[in-house]
Design a protein around this motif. Structure first.
Motif, short mmCIF file in Angstrom:
data_model
loop_
_atom_site.label_atom_id
_atom_site.label_comp_id
_atom_site.label_asym_id
_atom_site.label_seq_id
_atom_site.Cartn_x
_atom_site.Cartn_y
_atom_site.Cartn_z
N GLU A 1 0.83 -1.20 0.00
CA GLU A 1 0.00 0.00 0.00
C GLU A 1 0.87 1.25 0.00
OE1 GLU A 1 -4.20 -1.20 2.24
OE2 GLU A 1 -2.53 -0.39 3.42
N TYR B 1 -5.28 -8.79 -0.15
CA TYR B 1 -6.59 -8.23 0.19
C TYR B 1 -7.65 -9.33 0.20
CZ TYR B 1 -5.39 -3.21 -0.27
OH TYR B 1 -4.89 -1.93 -0.10
N LYS C 1 -11.44 -4.00 -2.30
CA LYS C 1 -10.11 -3.41 -2.45
C LYS C 1 -9.29 -4.20 -3.47
CE LYS C 1 -9.29 -1.08 1.98
NZ LYS C 1 -8.38 -1.03 3.16
#
Length: 516
Positions: free
Chosen positions: A324, A344, A352
């Protein structure tokens, strides 16, 4: 001009041996006039020999102002700004050399990271040379004062248009604007006048490397290492070139050399870790990145590697955190997107996962694994795209008759062998690739690099007709059109749209900068 074939992340004796040879020669053949010999060595680019000879000259005649000045310049070129500063200070009261020494002192302070002293020294000298303005430009940039830097550069060029130092900075400005031909022209002019100017050779190497002209880039970086055997940027660039040319041993040799010179250097350690990861040695890669601690945490490529390693080691939450951060820092990487989507999805964050995977799924060359992952996530979310993705995944698993030619052509492109790549892509097109947007796109890129812009546009347009929503193909067509007509509204619009669809793509960003 992005190659849609998935790329692989890709010897010299140590500097100590070279230094010992110089020392031996210096001891056995002490010249009658070491200063004159030092001048000759400096003109030939042998900075190590010049340094040793100047030390001899100054031992014999400590007040030799010319020797002091040249010794300071040599120290500066060999990246010892503190030692250089001590020499330049000695000339503060020399009527003939104080002005030049003062500007060089400001440069030494700047290279030491002391912009405050650099500015003070420049102010005391009165800004009476191109070098003074060049130091001011870099000092302003170091302080984050871009507007002042631009003003200083323009003022300096107006007053001292023939200044070598300012021409190098002007070339850097052209390079930042992606004006490759302008940067190359300025640097060629500089090096004709000053063939041993390390800053110019480093920059020209970067220009050539960015343009995927690897052999010319390699020549520049090798010359930098000859001039200064401890120049880390040149050695790391040579390691990167070796990897792109599939010379794994050469890359390893250069990385090992950087370890000898600067153990624990973050870029060198990153290269070593990446090579270990690519070789499948995840644990060794993990040990190497862990050795850096958090001091290089904001280095995007290292963030990506940390995330990929964590994903491989089953450390889901760490992988998510690192990946991220990589994307927040502006990075973009297909494998990184797939890995983050997998992490995710494993934690139930399927929306996501779907969002981060979109640029990959929209690409014409999405592999079967990515498409199957997308189909699974779409199924969990109840999305209508699931069936199409499953069909594409099945198609991607079937062997292409031109696959072997594509792999070889991709390797040739990474190595900067454009004529070879072009010939291989022509073979791929004849073997059925004329209906593949990926083959057409890559063939267009190779054709563009061989100078056939019209041919590149023809191929890129066919690719775009088959995959009109792929940002990479969109960018290829746009960039090809701009090469024919820099003001092409179609080309510019395509590049802008491609950037909107793939804002993290480095090459598309560069093309956008070039047309802005």
């Amino acid at each position: 001009m992005k190659n849609l074939v998935k790329s692989r992340s890709h010897a010299l004796l140590t500097a100590t041996v070279g230094t010992l040879l110089v020392l031996t020669a210096a001891c056995d053949n002490t010249p009658s006039d070491p200063y004159a010999a030092a001048v000759e060595a400096s003109e030939e680019g042998d900075l190590q020999a010049a340094r040793l000879l100047l030390r001899q000259a100054l031992d014999a005649s400590p007040e030799n102002a010319d020797a002091i000045l040249l010794y300071g310049k040599t120290q500066l070129a060999l990246e010892n700004p503190e030692g250089a500063a001590e020499e330049f200070k000695k000339l503060a009261n020399n009527p003939a050399l104080s002005a030049e020494a003062g500007d060089l002192l400001a440069k030494a302070y700047l290279q030491s990271g002391n912009t405050k002293l650099a500015f003070e020294t420049l102010e005391a000298g009165g800004m009476k040379s191109g070098l003074a303005y060049a130091v001011a430009v870099v000092a302003h940039l170091s302080e984050g004062e871009a507007d002042k830097a631009v003003t200083a550069l323009d003022q300096g060029l107006e007053k001292y248009p023939q200044s070598i130092d300012l021409k190098v900075l002007d070339a850097k400005r052209a390079y930042d604007r992606r004006d490759v031909s302008g940067a190359r022209s300025l640097l060629t002019e500089v090096l004709e006048a000053e063939p041993h100017l390390i800053e110019a050779r480093l920059l020209l190497g970067r220009v050539e490397m960015n343009d995927r002209e690897l052999e010319p880039a390699k020549t520049q970086f090798e010359e930098v290492v000859r001039l200064n055997p401890w120049n880390l940027p040149a050695m790391l660039s040579l390691a990167a070139i070796a990897r792109d040319q599939n010379d794994e041993q050469g890359a390893e040799d250069w990385i090992n050399r950087t370890k000898e010179i600067a153990p624990g250097h973050p870029i060198g350690t990153y290269f070593a870790a990446q090579m270990a990861y690519d070789a499948g040695n995840v644990d060794q890669a993990h040990i190497l990145v862990q050795s850096l601690g958090t001091k290089s945490a904001e280095f995007p490529a290292l963030r990506l590697l940390r995330g990929m390693i964590s994903a491989q080691r089953g450390q889901t939450h760490t992988a998510i955190s690192e990946l991220e951060r990589f994307f927040r820092l502006g990075g973009d990487n297909t494998a990184g997107r797939i890995a983050l989507a997998q992490q995710y999805s494993a934690t139930g964050a399927d929306q996501k996962a779907w969002t981060i995977l979109q640029p990959v799924l929209q690409s014409a060359n999405a592999n079967a694994g990515a498409l199957a992952l997308g189909a699974t996530i779409a199924g969990k979310l109840g999305r209508s795209e699931q069936a199409n993705l499953m069909q594409r995944a099945e198609q991607a698993q079937s062997a292409d008759p031109f696959a072997a030619a594509m792999v070889k052509a991709g390797e040739a492109m990474r190595a900067g062998k454009w004529a070879e790549a072009d010939a291989l892509y022509q073979d791929a097109l004849k073997a059925g690739g004329s209906n593949s947007p990926v083959v057409l796109n890559n063939a267009a890129n190779a054709r563009l690099k061989t100078g056939d812009t019209e041919g590149a546009v023809t191929l890129a347009r066919k690719a775009f007709e088959l995959a009109p929503n792929d940002p990479i193909i969109m960018d290829t067509l746009g960039w090809s059109l701009v090469q024919i007509d820099k003001q092409s509204s179609e080309g510019r619009d395509l590049i802008r749209k491609a950037q909107q669809l793939a804002p993290g793509n480095k090459e598309i960003k560069e093309h956008l900068i070039a047309i802005s």
